[in-house]
Each structure stands twice: as C-alpha cells, then as structure tokens.
Scaffold this motif. Structure first.
Motif, PDB file in Angstrom:
ATOM      1  N   ASN A   1      -6.422   1.731  -0.074  1.00 34.93           N
ATOM      2  CA  ASN A   1      -6.498   3.069  -0.995  1.00 34.93           C
ATOM      3  C   ASN A   1      -6.089   4.138  -0.126  1.00 34.93           C
ATOM      4  OD1 ASN A   1      -7.697   2.153  -3.520  1.00 34.93           O
ATOM      5  ND2 ASN A   1      -9.124   1.100  -2.255  1.00 34.93           N
ATOM      6  N   VAL A   2      -6.481   4.218   1.050  1.00 36.39           N
ATOM      7  CA  VAL A   2      -6.218   5.557   1.930  1.00 36.39           C
ATOM      8  C   VAL A   2      -4.770   5.627   2.327  1.00 36.39           C
ATOM      9  CG1 VAL A   2      -6.763   6.860   4.110  1.00 36.39           C
ATOM     10  CG2 VAL A   2      -8.472   5.596   2.729  1.00 36.39           C
ATOM     11  N   VAL A   3      -4.112   4.438   2.580  1.00 31.87           N
ATOM     12  CA  VAL A   3      -2.711   4.339   2.824  1.00 31.87           C
ATOM     13  C   VAL A   3      -1.837   4.576   1.446  1.00 31.87           C
ATOM     14  CG1 VAL A   3      -0.549   2.873   3.594  1.00 31.87           C
ATOM     15  CG2 VAL A   3      -2.798   3.023   5.004  1.00 31.87           C
ATOM     16  N   ASP A   4      -2.277   4.239   0.515  1.00 31.87           N
ATOM     17  CA  ASP A   4      -1.623   4.555  -0.826  1.00 31.87           C
ATOM     18  C   ASP A   4      -1.905   5.974  -1.087  1.00 31.87           C
ATOM     19  OD1 ASP A   4      -0.215   3.501  -3.302  1.00 31.87           O
ATOM     20  OD2 ASP A   4      -2.310   4.229  -4.319  1.00 31.87           O
ATOM     21  N   HIS A   5      -2.878   6.621  -0.974  1.00 27.13           N
ATOM     22  CA  HIS A   5      -3.088   8.090  -1.200  1.00 27.13           C
ATOM     23  C   HIS A   5      -2.158   8.812  -0.421  1.00 27.13           C
ATOM     24  CE1 HIS A   5      -5.330  11.510  -2.574  1.00 27.13           C
ATOM     25  NE2 HIS A   5      -5.078  12.100  -1.346  1.00 27.13           N
ATOM     26  N   PHE A   6      -2.080   8.579   0.714  1.00 25.15           N
ATOM     27  CA  PHE A   6      -1.171   9.326   1.689  1.00 25.15           C
ATOM     28  C   PHE A   6       0.304   9.041   1.688  1.00 25.15           C
ATOM     29  CE2 PHE A   6      -5.625  10.381   3.120  1.00 25.15           C
ATOM     30  CZ  PHE A   6      -5.475  11.734   3.099  1.00 25.15           C
ATOM     31  N   THR A   7       0.790   8.271   1.011  1.00 24.19           N
ATOM     32  CA  THR A   7       1.957   7.679   0.762  1.00 24.19           C
ATOM     33  C   THR A   7       2.673   7.770  -0.745  1.00 24.19           C
ATOM     34  OG1 THR A   7       1.609   5.558   0.900  1.00 24.19           O
ATOM     35  CG2 THR A   7       2.202   6.445   2.829  1.00 24.19           C
ATOM     36  N   PRO A   8       2.291   9.019  -1.170  1.00 26.70           N
ATOM     37  CA  PRO A   8       2.456   8.846  -2.712  1.00 26.70           C
ATOM     38  C   PRO A   8       3.889   8.586  -3.273  1.00 26.70           C
ATOM     39  CG  PRO A   8       2.236  11.161  -2.179  1.00 26.70           C
ATOM     40  CD  PRO A   8       1.765  10.313  -0.690  1.00 26.70           C
ATOM     41  N   ASP A   9       4.886   8.985  -2.470  1.00 25.35           N
ATOM     42  CA  ASP A   9       6.272   8.599  -2.949  1.00 25.35           C
ATOM     43  C   ASP A   9       6.817   7.459  -2.493  1.00 25.35           C
ATOM     44  OD1 ASP A   9       6.039  11.437  -3.857  1.00 25.35           O
ATOM     45  OD2 ASP A   9       6.864  12.344  -2.092  1.00 25.35           O
ATOM     46  N   GLY A  10       6.123   6.518  -2.154  1.00 22.86           N
ATOM     47  CA  GLY A  10       6.294   5.078  -1.461  1.00 22.86           C
ATOM     48  C   GLY A  10       6.954   5.184  -0.187  1.00 22.86           C
ATOM     49  N   ARG A  11       6.685   6.211   0.488  1.00 24.04           N
ATOM     50  CA  ARG A  11       7.503   6.379   1.790  1.00 24.04           C
ATOM     51  C   ARG A  11       6.463   6.853   2.953  1.00 24.04           C
ATOM     52  NH1 ARG A  11       8.744  11.579   2.837  1.00 24.04           N
ATOM     53  NH2 ARG A  11       9.443  12.602   0.900  1.00 24.04           N
ATOM     54  N   LEU A  12       6.660   6.702   4.230  1.00 22.13           N
ATOM     55  CA  LEU A  12       5.752   7.335   5.205  1.00 22.13           C
ATOM     56  C   LEU A  12       6.128   8.795   4.997  1.00 22.13           C
ATOM     57  CD1 LEU A  12       5.957   4.887   8.189  1.00 22.13           C
ATOM     58  CD2 LEU A  12       4.239   5.173   6.511  1.00 22.13           C
ATOM     59  N   PRO A  13       5.135   9.654   5.233  1.00 27.48           N
ATOM     60  CA  PRO A  13       5.443  11.095   5.198  1.00 27.48           C
ATOM     61  C   PRO A  13       5.776  11.608   6.756  1.00 27.48           C
ATOM     62  CG  PRO A  13       3.270  10.952   4.977  1.00 27.48           C
ATOM     63  CD  PRO A  13       3.718   9.857   4.836  1.00 27.48           C
ATOM     64  N   PRO A  14       6.405  12.756   6.983  1.00 22.70           N
ATOM     65  CA  PRO A  14       6.555  13.117   8.248  1.00 22.70           C
ATOM     66  C   PRO A  14       5.174  13.201   8.961  1.00 22.70           C
ATOM     67  CG  PRO A  14       8.097  14.538   7.008  1.00 22.70           C
ATOM     68  CD  PRO A  14       7.191  13.635   5.995  1.00 22.70           C
ATOM     69  N   LEU A  15       4.999  13.205  10.103  1.00 20.39           N
ATOM     70  CA  LEU A  15       3.726  13.196  10.811  1.00 20.39           C
ATOM     71  C   LEU A  15       2.876  14.643  10.581  1.00 20.39           C
ATOM     72  CD1 LEU A  15       1.500  12.027  12.671  1.00 20.39           C
ATOM     73  CD2 LEU A  15       2.933  13.015  14.628  1.00 20.39           C
TER      74      LEU A  15
ATOM     75  N   TRP B   1       0.788  -1.270  -0.053  1.00 16.45           N
ATOM     76  CA  TRP B   1       0.096  -0.095   0.000  1.00 16.45           C
ATOM     77  C   TRP B   1       0.772   1.116  -0.052  1.00 16.45           C
ATOM     78  CZ3 TRP B   1      -3.274  -1.818   4.773  1.00 16.45           C
ATOM     79  CH2 TRP B   1      -3.861  -2.893   4.382  1.00 16.45           C
ATOM     80  N   ILE B   2       1.901   1.114   0.621  1.00 15.76           N
ATOM     81  CA  ILE B   2       3.071   2.304   0.806  1.00 15.76           C
ATOM     82  C   ILE B   2       3.646   2.374  -0.654  1.00 15.76           C
ATOM     83  CG2 ILE B   2       4.777   3.170   1.818  1.00 15.76           C
ATOM     84  CD1 ILE B   2       4.147   1.637   4.243  1.00 15.76           C
ATOM     85  N   SER B   3       4.057   1.059  -1.157  1.00 18.38           N
ATOM     86  CA  SER B   3       5.008   1.432  -2.437  1.00 18.38           C
ATOM     87  C   SER B   3       4.126   1.824  -3.529  1.00 18.38           C
ATOM     88  CB  SER B   3       5.402  -0.176  -2.620  1.00 18.38           C
ATOM     89  OG  SER B   3       4.355  -0.912  -3.047  1.00 18.38           O
ATOM     90  N   THR B   4       4.912   2.231  -4.452  1.00 17.45           N
ATOM     91  CA  THR B   4       4.398   2.706  -5.793  1.00 17.45           C
ATOM     92  C   THR B   4       3.640   1.613  -6.736  1.00 17.45           C
ATOM     93  OG1 THR B   4       6.635   2.850  -6.891  1.00 17.45           O
ATOM     94  CG2 THR B   4       5.856   4.730  -5.806  1.00 17.45           C
ATOM     95  N   GLY B   5       3.650   0.270  -6.380  1.00 13.74           N
ATOM     96  CA  GLY B   5       3.068  -0.637  -7.230  1.00 13.74           C
ATOM     97  C   GLY B   5       1.680  -0.890  -6.797  1.00 13.74           C
TER      98      GLY B   5
END
Length: 174
Positions: free
Chosen positions: A144-158, A97-101
């Motif tokens: 879908n939500v996790v994918d949406h909020f990690t568009p670069d394939g990584r966790l964003p800063p809080l 879900w985080i990765s770009t695939g």
C-alpha cells in the motif's frame, strides 16, 4: 478508501480487510500498522544514507550504520527496497505495487527471507512490536505504501519522494 487513507483519517484501528485479502486484527492490527508506518516511511526515504553522504556530515561519505538514523536505514530508499525484493525472488509482487494495477500480496515470512531476521528484529524493536507482528504489518503496509508513493506507475525522483513522505508525516502529526 485505501489503507493509508484510513490510517491518515484516524481509522487505523478499524482496518478490516486489506488489498492482500487478509483480515486485519481490529485495533491490534491497526496499532501495529500505526507503529510500523513511520519506520516504513523512513525506509523509503532512506534518510540515513542521505545524511551520511552529505558534505560535513562527519561520516566521510560512508553509509550510516543501519540502525543509527531511524532504526530502519540501510535499505537504500524505495529503489533499494525494490531491488532487495527483486533479488529475493519477489520482483513480480514489488512491480505490481508500483504499477497502476492491483497490488499482489507478499507472504509475511517472505520478508524474513528478503530482509533477514536481524533487520526484521530491528524494525520490530523500533516500532515496539513483536517480530511476528512486524512481518505481518510489513506485508500489509509495503504494498500500500509503495503504491501510494508511486501513483504514476513509476519511481519518483528522490527529492520528490522525500518531499511527499515529509508531507505525509506532517499530516500524520509526526
């Protein structure tokens, strides 16, 4: 067009097939997804623990009771949610879900194993849906939500994550 784009565009009731391959139940599934979305966003932002740890919050730095703030607290935000999935044996799915695939699906019943029946019941009550609908909706939304909020394939800063979630909620009119 992604699932969240459909919801944001007012098409939540017309969700057909998701990336998980399951068919949406027409307006019934759309209603469930719309009801669960604010709860899921609260889980990812984890406002309850942020408020509990702020100076002057009156909580002496303790975590708020999981149901106190938003009805779905206690997950530890996006990172905590992913950790729970990993510890529950669903790390491969969560990482997809985080990765770009492509997003790997998660079985709705697996969410009861990962989160526990009590938390599923809390989420369902908060969203005003049955526990079965909550499990199915979460299985549909989380990838879908996790994918949406990690568009670069990584966790964003809080702070960036919370800002993105707040912006999304404003666009939803919440």
């Amino acid at each position: 067009m992604g699932l969240l784009d459909q919801i944001l565009g007012g098409l939540g009731g017309a969700v057909g097939r998701s990336q998980t391959g399951r068919s949406g139940a027409g307006s019934g599934m759309g209603r469930v997804l719309m009801s669960l979305l604010p709860v899921v966003l609260g889980m990812l932002a984890d406002r309850s623990s942020r408020a509990a740890s702020r100076p002057g919050s009156g909580s002496s730095g303790r975590m708020a009771h999981p149901i106190d703030a938003d009805g779905a607290g206690g997950f530890g935000g996006l990172g905590g949610l992913l950790e729970q999935l990993t510890q529950g044996g669903y790390g491969r799915q969560a990482q997809s879900w985080i990765s770009t695939g492509d997003n790997e699906p998660i079985d709705p019943d697996a969410l009861s194993q990962v989160f526990g029946n009590d938390r599923i019941a809390q989420i369902a009550a908060r969203a005003g849906v049955s526990e079965q609908e909550a499990r199915g909706g979460l299985a549909e939304l989380l990838p879908n939500v996790v994918d949406h909020f990690t568009p670069d394939g990584r966790l964003p800063p809080l702070d960036q994550l919370v800002e993105s979630i707040d912006d999304y909620q404003r666009r939803l009119g919440q």
